[in-house]
Design a protein around this motif. Structure first.
Motif, mmCIF file in Angstrom:
data_model
loop_
_atom_site.group_PDB
_atom_site.id
_atom_site.type_symbol
_atom_site.label_atom_id
_atom_site.label_comp_id
_atom_site.label_asym_id
_atom_site.label_seq_id
_atom_site.Cartn_x
_atom_site.Cartn_y
_atom_site.Cartn_z
ATOM 1 N N CYS A 57 10.171 48.005 70.632
ATOM 2 C CA CYS A 57 11.050 47.293 69.705
ATOM 3 C C CYS A 57 10.626 45.831 69.630
ATOM 4 C CB CYS A 57 12.503 47.392 70.167
ATOM 5 S SG CYS A 57 13.623 46.526 69.041
ATOM 6 N N HIS A 60 12.279 43.356 68.977
ATOM 7 C CA HIS A 60 13.294 42.445 69.492
ATOM 8 C C HIS A 60 13.062 42.185 70.970
ATOM 9 C CE1 HIS A 60 17.795 41.643 70.523
ATOM 10 N NE2 HIS A 60 17.171 40.498 70.260
ATOM 11 N N ARG A 61 13.290 43.181 71.825
ATOM 12 C CA ARG A 61 13.116 42.924 73.252
ATOM 13 C C ARG A 61 12.451 44.087 73.977
ATOM 14 N NH1 ARG A 61 17.779 39.554 73.796
ATOM 15 N NH2 ARG A 61 18.327 40.269 75.869
ATOM 16 N N ALA A 62 11.516 44.731 73.264
ATOM 17 C CA ALA A 62 10.512 45.628 73.866
ATOM 18 C C ALA A 62 10.990 46.992 74.361
ATOM 19 C CB ALA A 62 9.773 44.907 74.996
ATOM 20 N N VAL A 63 12.226 47.327 74.086
ATOM 21 C CA VAL A 63 12.682 48.657 74.519
ATOM 22 C C VAL A 63 11.990 49.735 73.672
ATOM 23 C CG1 VAL A 63 14.736 50.158 74.370
ATOM 24 C CG2 VAL A 63 14.847 47.962 75.563
ATOM 25 N N CYS A 88 17.037 51.411 67.528
ATOM 26 C CA CYS A 88 16.734 51.029 68.907
ATOM 27 C C CYS A 88 17.995 51.182 69.762
ATOM 28 C CB CYS A 88 16.238 49.592 68.947
ATOM 29 S SG CYS A 88 15.953 48.997 70.629
ATOM 30 N N TYR A 133 18.920 49.606 72.341
ATOM 31 C CA TYR A 133 19.400 48.420 73.066
ATOM 32 C C TYR A 133 20.420 47.626 72.232
ATOM 33 C CZ TYR A 133 18.742 44.840 76.757
ATOM 34 O OH TYR A 133 18.896 43.969 77.804
ATOM 35 N N HIS A 134 19.998 47.171 71.022
ATOM 36 C CA HIS A 134 20.917 46.375 70.199
ATOM 37 C C HIS A 134 21.074 46.935 68.798
ATOM 38 C CE1 HIS A 134 18.727 43.723 73.094
ATOM 39 N NE2 HIS A 134 19.966 43.413 73.446
ATOM 40 N N GLY A 135 20.562 48.151 68.612
ATOM 41 C CA GLY A 135 20.819 48.859 67.361
ATOM 42 C C GLY A 135 20.030 48.427 66.142
ATOM 43 N N TRP A 136 18.968 47.652 66.333
ATOM 44 C CA TRP A 136 18.142 47.334 65.168
ATOM 45 C C TRP A 136 17.552 48.629 64.629
ATOM 46 C CZ3 TRP A 136 14.838 42.239 65.730
ATOM 47 C CH2 TRP A 136 15.676 41.199 66.172
HETATM 48 S S1 FES Z 1 15.512 45.559 72.050
HETATM 49 FE FE1 FES Z 1 15.589 46.763 70.316
HETATM 50 S S2 FES Z 1 17.269 46.029 69.248
HETATM 51 FE FE2 FES Z 1 17.128 44.693 70.912
#
Ligand code: FES
Ligand SMILES: [Fe+2]
Length: 352
Positions: A50, A52-55, A73, A75-78
């Motif tokens: 991702c 955003h923060r690599a998940v 994603c 983690y934060h639903g992007w």
């Molecule tokens: S890590 Fe994917 S939405 Fe934040």
């Protein structure tokens, strides 16, 4: 050996592995890739990180976003479009915050699905979003459904895995099981004519080796075979009679510099004997690949000391051609010109 070729189509998965609404992670040329099939039935491949923060996106789920298929994603639903990788939604945003989801994109790989297999286009430029070149043409034609698929991960570089695959001299030693190539067979002079083909070469249509018992038994007299190789790592063998057709496609895809996925996809038509024998053919095919895999492991205990290797004529000519093709591919990319096949037609002879 650390020069994996790009701007080419690689085998990613079989169609059967991609279940509608599901996805999974697979490493391809050193990149984690989430492979899946969206709820509209289309295969997709995105970088599995991702932005955003690599998940890993593969840990998320497939959702529709305003009528567009997306991966969410966990983690934060992007949410990212399955077909273009473009971010379609950042749920935390409130009015007036200046982020435009549409400017964020996770790398997406073009996919091509046909004959039960899914290929991905791996560009040299990670931001490439244009039209990929046409996918490789193997001549599978009407063979739409694989009869079976076997695969194995070799602890080998792409180069060593390919060179091992195309090496005819190992067959009497490594694949000497009684039903294929019993040690009592003895070696015969082989003489084969090779012609250049698109990004590779082919052994022109010929009668198969008289010492492969299985073909003889399965197909009777009028069998011909043709074997082809194409960059980055495809080898296919067609065995044909006027009525029936057996097609084995072997696809090599590097996971990374030291690990290579080998997938062997077998098709046939109008060969009822093969249908009956399928339960035997699958373990036999696995055994073949395992024999090669064990030799790769043994070879690694030597390669650990970085020895130089010898290439002798004519048995290692194909290996040399492969390296030549690779060099030309890289050079043609660097110079921004068409690839020119460097192989000349040749007849090779060896004992095997
Ligand atoms: S890590 Fe994917 S939405 Fe934040
Ligand atoms: Fe082999």
């Amino acid at each position: 050996m650390s020069d994996l070729l790009r701007d080419l189509w690689y085998f990613a998965a079989t169609s059967a592995e991609l279940k509608r609404g599901k996805m999974f992670r697979r490493e391809i040329l050193g990149e984690p890739v989430v492979l899946g099939r969206d709820d509209e039935g289309r295969a997709f491949a995105l970088r599995d990180i991702c932005p955003h923060r690599a998940v890993p996106l593969s840990a998320g789920r497939i959702e529709s976003t305003n009528g567009v298929q997306t991966v969410e994603c966990p983690y934060h639903g992007w949410r990212f479009g399955t077909q273009d990788g473009i971010c379609k939604q950042i749920p935390s945003l409130v009015d007036g915050q200046p982020y435009e989801a549409g400017r964020i994109r996770v790398r997406n790989f073009a996919t091509h699905e046909a004959n039960g297999i899914v290929l991905v286009f791996v560009s040299a430029d990670a931001r490439f979003a244009g039209e990929p070149p046409p996918p490789p043409e193997f001549g599978l034609k009407e063979l739409s459904e694989p009869k079976f698929v076997i695969h194995r991960i070799f602890a080998a570089t792409m180069d060593n895995a390919i060179v091992g695959l195309m090496d005819p001299a190992h067959v009497p030693y490594v694949h000497n099981q009684w039903w294929w190539r019993p040690p009592s067979t003895g070696k015969k002079l082989k003489e084969k004519s090779f012609v250049p083909r698109e990004r590779g070469w082919a052994i022109e249509r010929h009668q198969p080796a008289s010492n492969s018992l299985a073909y003889k038994w399965l197909f009777g007299g009028q069998v011909t075979t043709e074997i082809s190789f194409m960059l980055p790592g495809y080898r296919w063998e067609v065995v044909e009679t006027p009525k029936a057709r057996l097609f084995t496609l072997t696809c090599l895809t590097p996971e990374n510099e030291g690990s290579t996925r080998i997938t062997q996809i077998t098709y046939w038509r109008d060969a009822p004997l093969l249908d009956v024998m399928k339960p035997i053919l699958i373990p036999a095919g696995r055994e073949f690949l395992d024999q090669d895999g064990r030799m790769v492991d043994l070879q690694n205990s030597g390669l650990a000391y970085s020895p130089s290797m010898l290439w002798i004529d004519d048995i290692d000519v194909q290996a040399k051609w492969y390296l030549k093709l690779k060099r030309e591919w890289t050079k043609s990319r660097e110079e921004g010109r068409e690839f020119v096949n460097p192989i000349e037609p040749a007849t090779l002879k060896w004992m095997s």
